[in-house]
Write an enzyme that holds these catalytic residues in place. Structure first.
Site, PDB file in Angstrom:
ATOM      1  N   TYR A 172      30.835  47.504 -76.741  1.00  0.00           N
ATOM      2  CA  TYR A 172      32.193  47.291 -77.269  1.00  0.00           C
ATOM      3  C   TYR A 172      32.399  48.096 -78.562  1.00  0.00           C
ATOM      4  O   TYR A 172      33.396  48.807 -78.714  1.00  0.00           O
ATOM      5  CB  TYR A 172      32.429  45.794 -77.505  1.00  0.00           C
ATOM      6  CG  TYR A 172      33.716  45.491 -78.221  1.00  0.00           C
ATOM      7  CD1 TYR A 172      34.932  45.470 -77.534  1.00  0.00           C
ATOM      8  CD2 TYR A 172      33.740  45.252 -79.607  1.00  0.00           C
ATOM      9  CE1 TYR A 172      36.124  45.210 -78.201  1.00  0.00           C
ATOM     10  CE2 TYR A 172      34.927  44.993 -80.270  1.00  0.00           C
ATOM     11  CZ  TYR A 172      36.116  44.971 -79.561  1.00  0.00           C
ATOM     12  OH  TYR A 172      37.298  44.725 -80.235  1.00  0.00           O
ATOM     13  N   SER A 187      39.227  48.334 -83.628  1.00  0.00           N
ATOM     14  CA  SER A 187      38.582  47.051 -83.952  1.00  0.00           C
ATOM     15  C   SER A 187      37.697  47.227 -85.183  1.00  0.00           C
ATOM     16  O   SER A 187      37.140  48.313 -85.406  1.00  0.00           O
ATOM     17  CB  SER A 187      37.718  46.598 -82.778  1.00  0.00           C
ATOM     18  OG  SER A 187      36.971  45.455 -83.123  1.00  0.00           O
TER      19      SER A 187
HETATM   20  N1  LIG Z   1      41.499  39.362 -80.467  1.00  0.00           N
HETATM   21  C1  LIG Z   1      40.855  39.873 -81.502  1.00  0.00           C
HETATM   22  O1  LIG Z   1      40.406  39.153 -82.391  1.00  0.00           O
HETATM   23  C2  LIG Z   1      40.646  41.369 -81.630  1.00  0.00           C
HETATM   24  C3  LIG Z   1      39.812  41.858 -82.643  1.00  0.00           C
HETATM   25  C4  LIG Z   1      39.616  43.233 -82.744  1.00  0.00           C
HETATM   26  C5  LIG Z   1      40.271  44.090 -81.877  1.00  0.00           C
HETATM   27  N2  LIG Z   1      41.093  43.590 -80.901  1.00  0.00           N
HETATM   28  C6  LIG Z   1      41.754  44.541 -79.993  1.00  0.00           C
HETATM   29  O2  LIG Z   1      43.148  44.254 -79.960  1.00  0.00           O
HETATM   30  C7  LIG Z   1      43.633  44.417 -78.624  1.00  0.00           C
HETATM   31  C8  LIG Z   1      44.234  43.120 -78.112  1.00  0.00           C
HETATM   32  O3  LIG Z   1      43.286  42.068 -78.278  1.00  0.00           O
HETATM   33  P1  LIG Z   1      43.286  40.780 -77.311  1.00  0.00           P
HETATM   34  O4  LIG Z   1      42.168  39.919 -77.777  1.00  0.00           O
HETATM   35  O5  LIG Z   1      44.661  40.220 -77.228  1.00  0.00           O
HETATM   36  O6  LIG Z   1      42.886  41.493 -75.943  1.00  0.00           O
HETATM   37  P2  LIG Z   1      42.398  40.842 -74.570  1.00  0.00           P
HETATM   38  O7  LIG Z   1      43.034  39.515 -74.401  1.00  0.00           O
HETATM   39  O8  LIG Z   1      40.901  40.907 -74.499  1.00  0.00           O
HETATM   40  O9  LIG Z   1      42.960  41.897 -73.525  1.00  0.00           O
HETATM   41  C9  LIG Z   1      44.336  42.259 -73.512  1.00  0.00           C
HETATM   42  C10 LIG Z   1      44.753  42.554 -72.109  1.00  0.00           C
HETATM   43  O10 LIG Z   1      44.103  43.734 -71.615  1.00  0.00           O
HETATM   44  C11 LIG Z   1      44.356  43.755 -70.251  1.00  0.00           C
HETATM   45  N3  LIG Z   1      43.370  44.572 -69.534  1.00  0.00           N
HETATM   46  C12 LIG Z   1      42.019  44.512 -69.559  1.00  0.00           C
HETATM   47  N4  LIG Z   1      41.488  45.458 -68.742  1.00  0.00           N
HETATM   48  C13 LIG Z   1      42.539  46.125 -68.205  1.00  0.00           C
HETATM   49  C14 LIG Z   1      42.656  47.211 -67.292  1.00  0.00           C
HETATM   50  N5  LIG Z   1      41.584  47.816 -66.750  1.00  0.00           N
HETATM   51  N6  LIG Z   1      43.893  47.642 -66.970  1.00  0.00           N
HETATM   52  C15 LIG Z   1      44.981  47.067 -67.509  1.00  0.00           C
HETATM   53  N7  LIG Z   1      44.952  46.043 -68.358  1.00  0.00           N
HETATM   54  C16 LIG Z   1      43.724  45.578 -68.699  1.00  0.00           C
HETATM   55  C17 LIG Z   1      44.333  42.298 -69.765  1.00  0.00           C
HETATM   56  O11 LIG Z   1      45.502  42.110 -68.951  1.00  0.00           O
HETATM   57  P3  LIG Z   1      45.641  40.924 -67.863  1.00  0.00           P
HETATM   58  O12 LIG Z   1      45.425  39.647 -68.621  1.00  0.00           O
HETATM   59  O13 LIG Z   1      47.029  41.078 -67.356  1.00  0.00           O
HETATM   60  O14 LIG Z   1      44.596  41.162 -66.819  1.00  0.00           O
HETATM   61  C18 LIG Z   1      44.391  41.505 -71.081  1.00  0.00           C
HETATM   62  O15 LIG Z   1      45.349  40.481 -71.083  1.00  0.00           O
HETATM   63  C19 LIG Z   1      42.452  44.907 -77.787  1.00  0.00           C
HETATM   64  O16 LIG Z   1      42.436  46.316 -77.759  1.00  0.00           O
HETATM   65  C20 LIG Z   1      41.259  44.377 -78.568  1.00  0.00           C
HETATM   66  O17 LIG Z   1      40.074  45.119 -78.334  1.00  0.00           O
HETATM   67  C21 LIG Z   1      41.273  42.257 -80.757  1.00  0.00           C
END
Ligand SMILES: NC(=O)c1ccc[n+]([C@@H]2O[C@H](COP(=O)([O-])OP(=O)(O)OC[C@H]3O[C@@H](n4cnc5c(N)ncnc54)[C@H](OP(=O)(O)O)[C@@H]3O)[C@@H](O)[C@H]2O)c1
Length: 248
Positions: free
Chosen positions: A160, A147
């Site tokens: 985070y 991130s």
């Molecule tokens: N979105 C952004 O703008 C952004 C920015 C910077 C970095 N990132 C990184 O990019 C990645 C994807 O982002 P996102 O926003 O799409 O992520 P997210 O929606 O916050 O999480 C992705 C999935 O992680 C799963 N999860 C959480 N805890 C878990 C656990 N203990 N065991 C198994 N699964 C678990 C959840 O699955 P379920 O829904 O099935 O429970 C969730 O759908 C992440 O690593 C995030 O930190 C995202």
């Protein structure tokens, strides 16, 4: 020839965690579009996972959804076995699952700190460790999701940010420790607009601060994952910010 150009991941197998929805889903679709057979994991989003499997299958690849809690060793071990049984091996692991939380520094509890580290840092470590023997057989790749918050300090996200900074270091350590068989890289997204209405005002503000004058899309993050998935094995230990220049 055309087939290998259009579908560079033909015959490759991928496991991507937390990919029922949002960015994980976008990356899974990009990898399937490129020809990979894909196992996604989900924890609570069972319905979305089934929907994503149907969409992945539409690219003519094998797709499967497995329930997995990345904080639980037994669950991770079982998931790896099932994924390898379903796909016949493992070429690429994408550590996507994580949690995000806003909290004032003074108010972060030990429970919150530990929970974020258990999913965001220990999770990718655990899944990678369990995947090693399969990835080594195939001279495979690991792609971590970091991130911009792991590169820049966000005052209201100490736990985070630290958990993601640790993922960046884990990427570099693993790249060295697991060479030459396994290449390990990391995609670090900045502000990505996934259409969340509650974040609309914040997103608008951030777009003005970003040199690209807009926020990113899920597809742009997925393209960065696809880049590492198809990149030469000689590229390893890299953290690629996908942030329109916001971190500069
Ligand atoms: N979105 C952004 O703008 C952004 C920015 C910077 C970095 N990132 C990184 O990019 C990645 C994807 O982002 P996102 O926003 O799409 O992520 P997210 O929606 O916050 O999480 C992705 C999935 O992680 C799963 N999860 C959480 N805890 C878990 C656990 N203990 N065991 C198994 N699964 C678990 C959840 O699955 P379920 O829904 O099935 O429970 C969730 O759908 C992440 O690593 C995030 O930190 C995202």
């Amino acid at each position: 020839m055309a087939e290998s150009t259009n579908r560079p991941l033909n015959g490759k197998t991928v496991l991507i965690t937390g990919a029922a929805r949002r960015l994980g889903r976008a990356s899974a679709l990009a990898l399937a579009r490129a020809g990979a057979d894909v196992a996604i994991t989900f924890r609570n989003s069972a319905r979305e996972a089934q929907h994503t499997v149907i969409d992945l299958s539409s690219f003519g690849v094998r797709a499967v959804a497995l329930r997995c809690d990345i904080t639980d060793q037994k669950s991770v071990r079982r998931t790896l076995k099932e994924a390898v049984k379903e796909l016949g091996g493992l070429d690429i692991l994408v550590n996507n699952a994580a949690n995000y939380e806003t909290a004032e520094f003074e108010k972060i509890t030990l429970r919150q700190w530990d929970a974020i580290f258990a999913s965001n840092t220990r999770g990718p470590f655990l899944v990678s460790q369990e995947a090693l023997k399969y990835l080594r057989e195939r001279r495979g790749k690991i792609i971590n999701m970091g991130s911009l918050g792991g590169l820049r300090p966000w005052a209201s996200h100490a736990h985070y940010c630290c958990s993601k900074a640790a993922v960046h270091m884990l990427t570099k350590v693993m790249a060295k420790a697991l060479a030459p068989e396994i290449a390990v890289n990391c995609v670090a997204p900045g502000m990505i607009d996934l259409g969340d209405k509650a974040a609309a005002a914040f997103m608008k503000r951030m777009s003005k601060l970003t040199p690209a004058r807009r926020n990113g899309t899920g597809e742009e993050v997925a393209d960065a994952v696809l880049f590492f998935a198809t990149a030469p094995h000689f590229i390893t230990g890299q953290i690629l910010a996908v942030d329109g220049g916001l971190g500069l």
